[in-house]
Design a protein around this motif. Structure first.
Motif, PDB file in Angstrom:
ATOM      1  N   ILE A 112      31.170  84.548  70.649  1.00 43.92           N
ATOM      2  CA  ILE A 112      30.405  84.217  69.457  1.00 43.92           C
ATOM      3  C   ILE A 112      31.109  84.829  68.253  1.00 43.92           C
ATOM      4  CG2 ILE A 112      28.172  84.028  70.605  1.00 43.92           C
ATOM      5  CD1 ILE A 112      27.487  86.824  69.501  1.00 43.92           C
ATOM      6  N   ALA A 113      30.914  84.208  67.101  1.00 44.82           N
ATOM      7  CA  ALA A 113      31.460  84.756  65.852  1.00 44.82           C
ATOM      8  C   ALA A 113      30.327  84.922  64.864  1.00 44.82           C
ATOM      9  CB  ALA A 113      32.530  83.827  65.281  1.00 44.82           C
ATOM     10  N   LEU A 114      30.169  86.133  64.377  1.00 45.08           N
ATOM     11  CA  LEU A 114      29.191  86.414  63.327  1.00 45.08           C
ATOM     12  C   LEU A 114      29.884  86.160  61.993  1.00 45.08           C
ATOM     13  CD1 LEU A 114      27.797  89.706  64.859  1.00 45.08           C
ATOM     14  CD2 LEU A 114      26.632  87.493  64.787  1.00 45.08           C
ATOM     15  N   THR A 115      29.510  85.080  61.348  1.00 44.44           N
ATOM     16  CA  THR A 115      30.180  84.640  60.117  1.00 44.44           C
ATOM     17  C   THR A 115      29.224  84.815  58.945  1.00 44.44           C
ATOM     18  OG1 THR A 115      29.479  82.398  60.681  1.00 44.44           O
ATOM     19  CG2 THR A 115      31.742  83.009  61.250  1.00 44.44           C
ATOM     20  N   GLU A 116      29.062  86.045  58.508  1.00 48.38           N
ATOM     21  CA  GLU A 116      28.078  86.346  57.475  1.00 48.38           C
ATOM     22  C   GLU A 116      28.526  85.829  56.114  1.00 48.38           C
ATOM     23  OE1 GLU A 116      25.485  87.218  58.790  1.00 48.38           O
ATOM     24  OE2 GLU A 116      25.871  88.544  60.466  1.00 48.38           O
ATOM     25  N   THR A 164      30.444  88.513  53.133  1.00 44.10           N
ATOM     26  CA  THR A 164      30.612  89.923  53.468  1.00 44.10           C
ATOM     27  C   THR A 164      31.250  90.076  54.842  1.00 44.10           C
ATOM     28  OG1 THR A 164      29.488  92.071  53.698  1.00 44.10           O
ATOM     29  CG2 THR A 164      28.315  90.130  54.501  1.00 44.10           C
ATOM     30  N   LEU A 165      31.941  91.185  55.007  1.00 45.77           N
ATOM     31  CA  LEU A 165      32.499  91.560  56.303  1.00 45.77           C
ATOM     32  C   LEU A 165      32.011  92.948  56.712  1.00 45.77           C
ATOM     33  CD1 LEU A 165      36.107  90.185  55.809  1.00 45.77           C
ATOM     34  CD2 LEU A 165      34.630  89.583  57.736  1.00 45.77           C
ATOM     35  N   SER A 166      30.919  93.395  56.126  1.00 46.19           N
ATOM     36  CA  SER A 166      30.422  94.730  56.444  1.00 46.19           C
ATOM     37  C   SER A 166      30.000  94.845  57.908  1.00 46.19           C
ATOM     38  CB  SER A 166      29.248  95.101  55.531  1.00 46.19           C
ATOM     39  OG  SER A 166      28.112  94.326  55.833  1.00 46.19           O
ATOM     40  N   HIS A 167      29.695  93.702  58.535  1.00 44.85           N
ATOM     41  CA  HIS A 167      29.290  93.724  59.936  1.00 44.85           C
ATOM     42  C   HIS A 167      30.428  94.068  60.884  1.00 44.85           C
ATOM     43  CE1 HIS A 167      30.578  89.785  58.681  1.00 44.85           C
ATOM     44  NE2 HIS A 167      30.848  89.441  59.919  1.00 44.85           N
ATOM     45  N   LEU A 168      31.654  94.077  60.395  1.00 42.48           N
ATOM     46  CA  LEU A 168      32.777  94.441  61.261  1.00 42.48           C
ATOM     47  C   LEU A 168      32.586  95.829  61.861  1.00 42.48           C
ATOM     48  CD1 LEU A 168      35.909  93.099  59.313  1.00 42.48           C
ATOM     49  CD2 LEU A 168      34.685  92.031  61.220  1.00 42.48           C
ATOM     50  N   THR A 169      31.931  96.704  61.125  1.00 42.18           N
ATOM     51  CA  THR A 169      31.694  98.070  61.607  1.00 42.18           C
ATOM     52  C   THR A 169      30.351  98.186  62.331  1.00 42.18           C
ATOM     53  OG1 THR A 169      30.710  98.719  59.482  1.00 42.18           O
ATOM     54  CG2 THR A 169      33.078  99.035  59.730  1.00 42.18           C
ATOM     55  N   GLN A 170      29.602  97.088  62.404  1.00 41.83           N
ATOM     56  CA  GLN A 170      28.269  97.133  63.021  1.00 41.83           C
ATOM     57  C   GLN A 170      28.218  96.438  64.379  1.00 41.83           C
ATOM     58  OE1 GLN A 170      25.094  96.021  60.222  1.00 41.83           O
ATOM     59  NE2 GLN A 170      26.522  96.295  58.531  1.00 41.83           N
ATOM     60  N   ILE A 171      29.294  95.757  64.745  1.00 42.70           N
ATOM     61  CA  ILE A 171      29.329  95.069  66.038  1.00 42.70           C
ATOM     62  C   ILE A 171      29.537  96.099  67.147  1.00 42.70           C
ATOM     63  CG2 ILE A 171      30.597  93.423  67.466  1.00 42.70           C
ATOM     64  CD1 ILE A 171      31.330  91.948  64.871  1.00 42.70           C
ATOM     65  N   GLN A 194      29.971  98.236  73.109  1.00 43.68           N
ATOM     66  CA  GLN A 194      29.314  98.057  74.397  1.00 43.68           C
ATOM     67  C   GLN A 194      27.837  97.748  74.141  1.00 43.68           C
ATOM     68  OE1 GLN A 194      30.142 101.783  76.440  1.00 43.68           O
ATOM     69  NE2 GLN A 194      31.881 100.863  77.512  1.00 43.68           N
ATOM     70  N   PHE A 195      27.233  96.989  75.034  1.00 47.34           N
ATOM     71  CA  PHE A 195      25.835  96.642  74.872  1.00 47.34           C
ATOM     72  C   PHE A 195      25.225  96.389  76.244  1.00 47.34           C
ATOM     73  CE2 PHE A 195      28.814  93.357  73.548  1.00 47.34           C
ATOM     74  CZ  PHE A 195      28.632  92.378  74.506  1.00 47.34           C
ATOM     75  N   PRO A 196      23.894  96.494  76.355  1.00 46.02           N
ATOM     76  CA  PRO A 196      23.226  96.356  77.652  1.00 46.02           C
ATOM     77  C   PRO A 196      23.535  95.027  78.327  1.00 46.02           C
ATOM     78  CG  PRO A 196      21.714  97.214  75.996  1.00 46.02           C
ATOM     79  CD  PRO A 196      22.964  96.801  75.263  1.00 46.02           C
ATOM     80  N   GLY A 197      23.712  95.084  79.632  1.00 42.02           N
ATOM     81  CA  GLY A 197      23.957  93.873  80.401  1.00 42.02           C
ATOM     82  C   GLY A 197      25.234  93.167  80.011  1.00 42.02           C
ATOM     83  N   ASP A 198      26.255  93.922  79.668  1.00 41.24           N
ATOM     84  CA  ASP A 198      27.517  93.349  79.198  1.00 41.24           C
ATOM     85  C   ASP A 198      28.036  92.313  80.190  1.00 41.24           C
ATOM     86  OD1 ASP A 198      29.998  92.791  78.167  1.00 41.24           O
ATOM     87  OD2 ASP A 198      30.510  94.865  77.737  1.00 41.24           O
ATOM     88  N   THR A 199      28.141  91.081  79.722  1.00 41.37           N
ATOM     89  CA  THR A 199      28.582  89.980  80.584  1.00 41.37           C
ATOM     90  C   THR A 199      30.012  89.544  80.280  1.00 41.37           C
ATOM     91  OG1 THR A 199      27.634  88.396  79.006  1.00 41.37           O
ATOM     92  CG2 THR A 199      26.231  89.096  80.842  1.00 41.37           C
ATOM     93  N   GLY A 200      30.710  90.337  79.498  1.00 37.66           N
ATOM     94  CA  GLY A 200      32.054  89.955  79.098  1.00 37.66           C
ATOM     95  C   GLY A 200      32.069  89.140  77.832  1.00 37.66           C
ATOM     96  N   LEU A 201      30.921  89.044  77.179  1.00 32.42           N
ATOM     97  CA  LEU A 201      30.824  88.308  75.922  1.00 32.42           C
ATOM     98  C   LEU A 201      31.746  88.932  74.883  1.00 32.42           C
ATOM     99  CD1 LEU A 201      29.299  86.187  74.115  1.00 32.42           C
ATOM    100  CD2 LEU A 201      27.704  88.055  73.571  1.00 32.42           C
ATOM    101  N   ARG A 202      32.536  88.089  74.234  1.00 32.56           N
ATOM    102  CA  ARG A 202      33.414  88.553  73.167  1.00 32.56           C
ATOM    103  C   ARG A 202      32.759  88.248  71.826  1.00 32.56           C
ATOM    104  NH1 ARG A 202      39.746  86.693  72.164  1.00 32.56           N
ATOM    105  NH2 ARG A 202      40.120  87.997  70.314  1.00 32.56           N
ATOM    106  N   ILE A 203      32.711  89.249  70.953  1.00 28.55           N
ATOM    107  CA  ILE A 203      32.039  89.100  69.666  1.00 28.55           C
ATOM    108  C   ILE A 203      33.064  89.254  68.550  1.00 28.55           C
ATOM    109  CG2 ILE A 203      30.157  89.895  68.203  1.00 28.55           C
ATOM    110  CD1 ILE A 203      29.029  91.268  70.754  1.00 28.55           C
TER     111      ILE A 203
END
Length: 271
Positions: free
Chosen positions: A33-37, A40-47, A50-59
Motif C-alpha cells: 500500500i502507498a500512503l499518498t497524503e 505532505t510527507l510528514s507521514h514518512l516518520t509515522q509509518i 513493525q505492526f501486529p500480525g505482520d503479514t509481509g505488507l509493504r508500506i
C-alpha cells in the motif's frame, strides 16, 4: 503483487489512522500500500516498521500534490513516489497546506456567523495541524447540526456557489512534476479521468512524468483506453489505487478495491 498505491489517512484528509489502514490492508491480503497524503510527507516518520500480525505488507510513503494548470485553471494532481529529498517537496507544498488551513478556518468562521455552533479548538485536524472542510463537516454531523457528511447541506454550502464555496491556489502542475523528479522520485498524473486532463500528458511527459493512474473509480473504459495509448506513446507506466479517504469522501470504495497495474508496481516497488 496486489498493490493499492493511492490511500489517504488522518495525516491529510482521510478519516482512518495509519494503523487502521494497515489493518484493513492486511485483512484484504494486500502486498503493498502507498500512503499518498495531500501536500505532505510528514507521514514518512509515522509509518511503523513493525505492526501486529505482520503479514509481509509493504508500506510506502508517497505524496499527492494538489496541482493546477494555471492558464486553463484545470486541476491536475501529481502523485509522487520514492521521494529521496522530502524537503524539496515540502518547499513546494507547505504554502498549500497553510493556505488550506486558513481557508478552512474562514469557512468555519462564516458558518459560526450563520448560526452554527463550531468550536475550532475541538475539530480534528490533518496531522494535528491543518483543518480541512471535511473536519468541519464531521463536527457538524457528530454534533447533530447536519444530518450527513455529503448531503444537500454540503453541496449547497461548499459547492454550487455556496457561502463556503471558495478555494486556494494550488501548485503549478509542471512545477509539481519537476519537484518530484528533483527530489529523486517518480511522478504520476493522478486520476486524469476524473479531471479530464489527458491533453496535458504530452507536455507533462516532457517535464519528466513517469506514469498515469489508470485504475481509479472515476476512470471510464474510454478513459482507460486513452491512458493506455498515451502510456505506450510516451513510455509511461500505469498505476492504480482506491483513493481511499474513509468517511471523508462520498464513495463506497475501500482499501484494495482498485489496484495498480503491474507496470506501475514494478516501477515503484523496485526501489
Amino acid at each position: 503483487m496486489k498493490a493499492d498505491l493511492h490511500i489517504h489517512s488522518t495525516v491529510s484528509d482521510g478519516s482512518d489512522t495509519i494503523d487502521e489502514i494497515i489493518g484493513i490492508a492486511q485483512e484484504k491480503g494486500l502486498d503493498v500500500i502507498a500512503l499518498t497524503e495531500h501536500d505532505t510527507l510528514s507521514h514518512l516518520t509515522q509509518i511503523p516498521e513493525q505492526f501486529p500480525g505482520d503479514t509481509g505488507l509493504r508500506i510506502l510513503g508517497g505524496v499527492e500534490i494538489s496541482g493546477i494548470h494555471r492558464p486553463t485553471n484545470t486541476r491536475a494532481h501529481v502523485l509522487g513516489y520514492n521521494i529521496q529529498k522530502p524537503e524539496l517537496v515540502a518547499r513546494l507544498t507547505q504554502p498549500v497546506l497553510e493556505a488550506r488551513h486558513r481557508n478552512s478556518v474562514k469557512q468555519a468562521t462564516l458558518l459560526v456567523q450563520a448560526g452554527y455552533e463550531i468550536d475550532l479548538a475541538q475539530l480534528a485536524q490533518a496531522d494535528g495541524k491543518y483543518l480541512y472542510k471535511q473536519h468541519i463537516m464531521d463536527w457538524l454531523v457528530t454534533t447533530g447540526q447536519v444530518p450527513e457528511m455529503f448531503g444537500d447541506f454540503y453541496y449547497r454550502t461548499f459547492k454550487q456557489g455556496g457561502m463556503c464555496a471558495f478555494d486556494i491556489e494550488y501548485a503549478d502542475v509542471f512545477e509539481a512534476v519537476k519537484t518530484v523528479k528533483e527530489a529523486g522520485g517518480l511522478a504520476v498524473l493522478a486520476h486524469p479521468g476524473q479531471q479530464q486532463s489527458f491533453w496535458l500528458i504530452p507536455e507533462l511527459a516532457e517535464a519528466g512524468l513517469d506514469g498515469l493512474e489508470l485504475n481509479h473509480h472515476t476512470s471510464s473504459p474510454q478513459d482507460k483506453q486513452i491512458m493506455r495509448e498515451y502510456a505506450q506513446q510516451y513510455k509511461l507506466f500505469l498505476t492504480g489505487g482506491s483513493d481511499y479517504h474513509g468517511l471523508y469522501e462520498p464513495q463506497p470504495f475501500g482499501v484494495g478495491d482498485f489496484l495498480a497495474e503491474e507496470s506501475g508496481v514494478r516501477a515503484i516497488c523496485r526501489q
